[in-house]
Design an enzyme around this catalytic site. Structure first.
Site, PDB file in Angstrom:
ATOM      1  N   ASN A   1      41.618  47.639  40.297  1.00 17.97           N
ATOM      2  CA  ASN A   1      40.118  47.974  38.967  1.00 17.97           C
ATOM      3  C   ASN A   1      39.075  48.195  39.136  1.00 17.97           C
ATOM      4  O   ASN A   1      38.043  48.504  38.186  1.00 17.97           O
ATOM      5  CB  ASN A   1      40.585  46.120  38.901  1.00 17.97           C
TER       6      ASN A   1
ATOM      7  N   HIS B   1      38.345  51.315  38.623  1.00 15.43           N
ATOM      8  CA  HIS B   1      39.229  52.050  36.973  1.00 15.43           C
ATOM      9  C   HIS B   1      38.065  51.893  35.919  1.00 15.43           C
ATOM     10  O   HIS B   1      37.673  52.522  35.325  1.00 15.43           O
ATOM     11  CB  HIS B   1      40.675  50.792  36.590  1.00 15.43           C
ATOM     12  N   GLU B   2      37.185  50.480  36.790  1.00 12.72           N
ATOM     13  CA  GLU B   2      35.921  50.456  35.650  1.00 12.72           C
ATOM     14  C   GLU B   2      34.908  51.006  36.101  1.00 12.72           C
ATOM     15  O   GLU B   2      34.010  51.182  35.261  1.00 12.72           O
ATOM     16  CB  GLU B   2      35.817  48.484  36.384  1.00 12.72           C
TER      17      GLU B   2
END
Length: 222
Positions: free
Chosen positions: A218, A221-222
């Site tokens: 994540n 992803h961010e």
């Protein structure tokens, strides 16, 4: 996202297209699966490499106006950002709950004041450093959950509420935070969960190592 032949340079020349697997006549489009990315986590979600137009040329259909591809993509991405934060919270929270249960049932060590080596061992949740990690994790995951849920409420208010403009402006401010903060700190909760499990933490006897691997994606992803 792709360029038309006469597009200007830079990001202002990017347009958005939809490229179907099958064409209108039922024949396959020229899109080839080049391979799979073998990820450290989230292995249930395949991540593919695609080649377009390697033989006869693939067919894509323009979505919206020319050269507006990035703005269209980010319209979709804003809710996906909140989803990334929500996924990070979910993984961090379940790691915390597993660590909490383990700390309540794992007997190891004795209180500092207990000098008798024959005295009964205590659950590790009674040790100060374990409590520190659990309390930090609880703060991260519950704070992250509150933030993500508040942003989800703003999404509804932005569409259906009495003051849609105010909800929109607040969402513009909070969305990047709802994406990035849980991705960093709920991952820290998964790290604590591994540490609470001690020597078992990095083995597959317990699931906390997988939670960390899944959540580590994540921040990318961010």
């Amino acid at each position: 996202l792709a360029r038309l032949p006469d597009s200007p340079p830079g990001t202002k020349g990017i347009s958005l297209f939809i490229v179907p697997k099958l064409l209108d006549d039922g024949s396959p489009n020229d899109v080839q699966l080049a391979g799979l990315n073998h990820k450290m986590g989230q292995r249930g979600l395949p991540n593919t490499l695609l080649n377009f137009g390697e033989t006869v040329g693939s067919v894509g259909y323009l979505v919206g106006e020319e050269h507006q591809g990035l703005s269209y993509m980010f319209h979709m991405m804003n809710e996906a950002r909140i989803g990334v934060g929500g996924g990070a919270v979910a993984l961090g929270y379940t790691g915390y709950l597993h660590a909490l249960e383990y700390a309540r049932t794992r007997l190891q060590g004795r209180p500092i004041a207990a000098k008798d080596p024959a005295s009964a061992m205590v659950p590790i949740i009674e040790h100060a450093d374990v409590r520190r990690m659990l309390l930090a994790s609880k703060s991260y995951v519950e704070g992250g959950l509150a933030l993500v849920m508040y942003c989800a409420r703003l999404v509804d208010q932005e569409r259906h509420g009495p003051d849609q403009e105010a909800a929109h402006l607040l969402l513009e401010i909070l969305t990047p935070i709802a994406k990035s903060w849980p991705s960093q700190w709920c991952l820290a909760a998964n790290d604590h969960a591994i540490q609470v499990h001690g020597g078992y933490g990095y083995t597959r006897d317990y699931p906390v190592e997988q939670f960390w691997r899944d959540n580590r994606l994540n921040p990318i992803h961010e």
